[in-house]
Design a protein around this motif. Structure first.
Motif, PDB file in Angstrom:
ATOM      1  N   LEU A  85       0.832  -1.210   0.000  1.00  0.00           N
ATOM      2  CA  LEU A  85       0.000   0.000   0.000  1.00  0.00           C
ATOM      3  C   LEU A  85       0.863   1.256   0.000  1.00  0.00           C
ATOM      4  CD1 LEU A  85      -2.846  -1.092   2.442  1.00  0.00           C
ATOM      5  CD2 LEU A  85      -3.082  -0.531   0.022  1.00  0.00           C
ATOM      6  N   LEU A  86       1.981   1.167   0.708  1.00  0.00           N
ATOM      7  CA  LEU A  86       2.917   2.284   0.756  1.00  0.00           C
ATOM      8  C   LEU A  86       3.424   2.600  -0.651  1.00  0.00           C
ATOM      9  CD1 LEU A  86       3.499   3.489   3.512  1.00  0.00           C
ATOM     10  CD2 LEU A  86       5.778   2.495   3.428  1.00  0.00           C
ATOM     11  N   HIS A  87       3.786   1.556  -1.361  1.00  0.00           N
ATOM     12  CA  HIS A  87       4.275   1.736  -2.737  1.00  0.00           C
ATOM     13  C   HIS A  87       3.208   2.388  -3.616  1.00  0.00           C
ATOM     14  CE1 HIS A  87       6.228   0.849  -6.601  1.00  0.00           C
ATOM     15  NE2 HIS A  87       5.026   0.496  -7.011  1.00  0.00           N
ATOM     16  N   ILE A  88       1.998   1.850  -3.492  1.00  0.00           N
ATOM     17  CA  ILE A  88       0.900   2.359  -4.317  1.00  0.00           C
ATOM     18  C   ILE A  88       0.601   3.827  -4.037  1.00  0.00           C
ATOM     19  CG2 ILE A  88      -1.597   2.225  -4.630  1.00  0.00           C
ATOM     20  CD1 ILE A  88      -1.295  -0.807  -4.365  1.00  0.00           C
TER      21      ILE A  88
ATOM     22  N   GLU B 246       2.435   6.084  -2.974  1.00  0.00           N
ATOM     23  CA  GLU B 246       3.490   7.044  -3.304  1.00  0.00           C
ATOM     24  C   GLU B 246       3.671   7.223  -4.813  1.00  0.00           C
ATOM     25  OE1 GLU B 246       7.080   6.053  -1.294  1.00  0.00           O
ATOM     26  OE2 GLU B 246       6.171   6.166   0.695  1.00  0.00           O
ATOM     27  N   LYS B 247       3.007   6.344  -5.584  1.00  0.00           N
ATOM     28  CA  LYS B 247       3.234   6.417  -7.037  1.00  0.00           C
ATOM     29  C   LYS B 247       2.025   7.009  -7.751  1.00  0.00           C
ATOM     30  CE  LYS B 247       7.235   4.513  -6.668  1.00  0.00           C
ATOM     31  NZ  LYS B 247       8.526   4.815  -7.291  1.00  0.00           N
TER      32      LYS B 247
END
Lengths: 122, 122
Positions: free
Chosen positions: B116-119, B121-122
């Motif tokens: 979720l963190l990756h998502i 931030e992108k």
DNA sequence: TGTTCATATGAATAATTGTTCATATGTTAT
DNA sequence: ATAACATATGAACAATTATTCATATGAACA
């Protein structure tokens, strides 16, 4: 004669558990976010891509080097790099005709590590 | 006439980068481990299974409740629970004819969170 | 300018996979 | 025993996907 179950789409126990289900439903993230999450993990869910990501976590590499390393065709690697690029997991820089790829995410390694932790404990 | 490239399976740049490739190769985990890792992430790479895991992270639930919650057939849920069970991501306990499933892994939430963190931030 | 090289890409194919349907298993209640 | 219920499972089908092959693009170099 029995009451038609499909009238309500609910089994008997749901009546008893309705409260729990409602609570869980409230806590669920948005549909779209869960879809994106699944899409992200789908990218990790392929041996070739995992190997590429692992390789790139050691060092930036050009397409042809990755192909040699993994003993696969340049085309196959290039196709997979496109998937990784779309998922924003890798980025690239061009040096003449050579294209160097590198990891584009600090989370990749952490996701890896959690996964490996799970595997090693089971 | 040109030297046949497939004789060596190597492009020109690999000669220059040979050292890097060798170093990366050394640092790569075993083939089998990477395969298992990909298999694990493959399990996360499906919306239905992600939803089930998310639901179970809130509360233990029986099969029929999950089916109602996700508005899917009992059969579809049951099939997916089997996949999750095989991946050792969920466990179950029986209470009479009802089977309650629950998360079988502390890492699930952490893997989620990284994703979720990756998502986000992108 | 023409050739070689590194990479990208479209189409085709083979393999994998999620859901549905029908049915089996095993438990509870009458 | 029989009926109702919760879950599991095998087969079939549709959809997705990874790789290969052929070829395109674009840069370096002779």
């Amino acid at each position: 004669m029995m009451e038609n179950k499909s009238d309500t789409d609910r089994c008997d126990c749901i009546v008893i558990h309705q409260e729990i289900v409602d609570k869980v439903k409230e806590n669920m993230p948005q549909e779209e976010k869960l879809y994106d999450l699944a899409e992200l993990f789908k990218v990790f869910g392929d041996t070739t891509r995992i190997k590429i990501l692992y390789a790139l976590s050691s060092s930036d590499m050009c397409v042809c080097d990755i192909a040699v390393l993994l003993n696969m065709t340049q085309s196959a690697i290039s196709h997979q790099l496109r998937v990784l690029k779309q998922a924003k997991l890798v980025k690239y820089r061009k040096e003449g005709k050579i294209v160097f790829y590198s990891l584009d995410d600090e989370h990749v390694k952490m996701i890896f590590d959690q996964g490996l932790l799970h595997i090693s404990e089971k």
